[in-house]
Design a protein around this motif. Structure first.
Motif, PDB file in Angstrom:
ATOM      1  N   CYS A 138      -6.484  38.393  99.001  1.00  0.00           N
ATOM      2  CA  CYS A 138      -6.479  39.812  98.642  1.00  0.00           C
ATOM      3  C   CYS A 138      -5.391  40.496  99.463  1.00  0.00           C
ATOM      4  N   GLU A 139      -4.265  40.819  98.825  1.00  0.00           N
ATOM      5  CA  GLU A 139      -3.101  41.350  99.519  1.00  0.00           C
ATOM      6  C   GLU A 139      -2.430  42.449  98.698  1.00  0.00           C
ATOM      7  N   PHE A 155      -3.714  33.890  91.238  1.00  0.00           N
ATOM      8  CA  PHE A 155      -4.215  35.249  91.417  1.00  0.00           C
ATOM      9  C   PHE A 155      -3.756  36.156  90.281  1.00  0.00           C
ATOM     10  N   THR A 192      -3.014  42.793 104.287  1.00  0.00           N
ATOM     11  CA  THR A 192      -4.248  42.104 103.923  1.00  0.00           C
ATOM     12  C   THR A 192      -5.390  43.110 103.926  1.00  0.00           C
ATOM     13  N   GLU A 230      -9.663  43.998 102.304  1.00  0.00           N
ATOM     14  CA  GLU A 230     -10.874  43.547 101.636  1.00  0.00           C
ATOM     15  C   GLU A 230     -10.812  44.035 100.182  1.00  0.00           C
ATOM     16  N   PRO A 231     -11.578  43.395  99.261  1.00  0.00           N
ATOM     17  CA  PRO A 231     -11.478  43.767  97.843  1.00  0.00           C
ATOM     18  C   PRO A 231     -11.741  45.237  97.536  1.00  0.00           C
ATOM     19  N   PRO A 246     -10.427  32.952  99.587  1.00  0.00           N
ATOM     20  CA  PRO A 246     -10.036  34.133  98.814  1.00  0.00           C
ATOM     21  C   PRO A 246      -8.680  34.679  99.249  1.00  0.00           C
ATOM     22  N   ALA A 293      -8.907  47.449  98.526  1.00  0.00           N
ATOM     23  CA  ALA A 293      -7.762  47.161  97.672  1.00  0.00           C
ATOM     24  C   ALA A 293      -7.849  47.946  96.366  1.00  0.00           C
ATOM     25  N   ASP A 294      -9.048  48.042  95.797  1.00  0.00           N
ATOM     26  CA  ASP A 294      -9.231  48.836  94.578  1.00  0.00           C
ATOM     27  C   ASP A 294      -8.983  50.313  94.848  1.00  0.00           C
ATOM     28  N   ASP A 313      -2.388  41.755  94.764  1.00  0.00           N
ATOM     29  CA  ASP A 313      -2.729  40.376  94.430  1.00  0.00           C
ATOM     30  C   ASP A 313      -4.163  40.057  94.835  1.00  0.00           C
ATOM     31  N   ARG A 314      -4.936  39.509  93.873  1.00  0.00           N
ATOM     32  CA  ARG A 314      -6.299  39.074  94.184  1.00  0.00           C
ATOM     33  C   ARG A 314      -6.596  37.770  93.460  1.00  0.00           C
TER      34      ARG A 314
END
Length: 284
Positions: A154-155, A121, A10, A12-13, A152, A16-17, A140-141
């Motif tokens: 975000c994984e 997602f 898991t 945060e966005p 939300p 993740a980017d 995955d978002r």
């Protein structure tokens, strides 16, 4: 009977980017497709599937529909091993006859299965092949939706497709050097059930190894905001365990959380989880 082995992270966005950019730049990876996935999960009015620790969904990916049944399975050193069945469908209509060949037929009233929640997602795929294993990295978002509520999602999921199982932890550790995350043992389905007000994740069995119990307790803290007793018990078990390695530094953060659960930070949790796994304590 098919099985899958995966580690779910898991994030945060923004991290993740960053994680996607870093992994996609490596010579071991190739860029796969980006998909928009819409998933509807089913259960009976008395949540009999959930009580059996199983999840049933229909996924829409482009113009394809896939019906999937998964069991919770077991947790091993931060990874998740479980049974899985998949069937292609002509439409979004649940095919109950396909379930007749599974263990559900004697435990669930198939006629009572109804939609409970959705997980919708975007999935970006990277395939990682380092010569020792082939791993699918799914970013995955999106969101989980039930009854007009949403949270939300975000994984990153690392799923072993072939090769050595320990490469999952190796690459999760390498990613942990780049971004902050924590290893989450609560599935998307369990998150959906919690949002729907149907279920709060229960403790792992008393015989589960303490590292999995500790990680599962952390995941329940993240989801519910409450520190479960299984976490406290797991820390005590680990402190009493005789090992060949010194992991006391890593356990200090987990001990502090018992005094102040709200102080948990994703960045600290992931580092401590990976450090604890690298000591080999889960295998001793």
């Amino acid at each position: 009977m098919p099985q899958e082995l995966e580690i779910k992270l898991t994030l945060e966005p923004a991290p993740a980017d960053d994680a996607y950019r870093w992994l996609s730049s490596l010579p071991e990876t190739s860029v796969g497709p980006t998909k928009r996935l819409a998933n509807t999960y089913f259960d009976t009015p008395d949540a009999s599937l959930n009580r059996l620790k199983a999840a049933l969904r229909i996924r829409k990916a482009g113009d394809r529909y896939i019906q999937t049944l998964k069991t919770q399975g077991e947790f091993v050193a931060g990874a998740h091993r479980r049974l899985e069945w998949e069937w292609p469908l002509p439409s979004a209509v649940l095919d109950r006859d396909l379930l007749l060949a599974t263990s559900l037929v004697d435990s669930v009233s198939l006629d009572e299965l109804k939609p409970v929640f959705e997980t919708n997602f975007e999935r970006r795929i990277l395939m990682l092949d380092d010569g020792k294993a082939v791993i699918e990295c799914a970013f995955d978002r999106g969101e989980i939706v039930s009854g007009g509520q949403s949270v939300p999602l975000c994984e990153v999921e690392f799923e072993l497709k072939s090769g050595q199982e320990d490469r999952l932890l190796y690459w999760a550790s390498k990613l942990g050097e780049q971004v902050s995350f924590f290893i989450n043992l609560i599935s998307k389905a369990e998150q959906g059930y919690f949002l729907a007000g149907v279920h709060r994740p229960a403790s792992l069995s008393a015989g589960a190894e303490p590292v999995s119990k500790l990680f599962h307790g952390l995941s329940r803290l993240w989801l519910t905001g409450e520190l479960p007793q299984e976490y406290v018990e797991a820390v005590a078990e680990l402190k009493a365990k005789e090992t060949k390695t010194d992991w006391r530094t890593e356990i200090e953060l987990f001990e502090r959380l018992m005094a102040e659960p709200s102080s948990a930070k994703v960045s600290d949790l992931g580092k401590a989880q990976l450090a604890l796994l690298r000591t080999g304590v889960a295998d001793e």
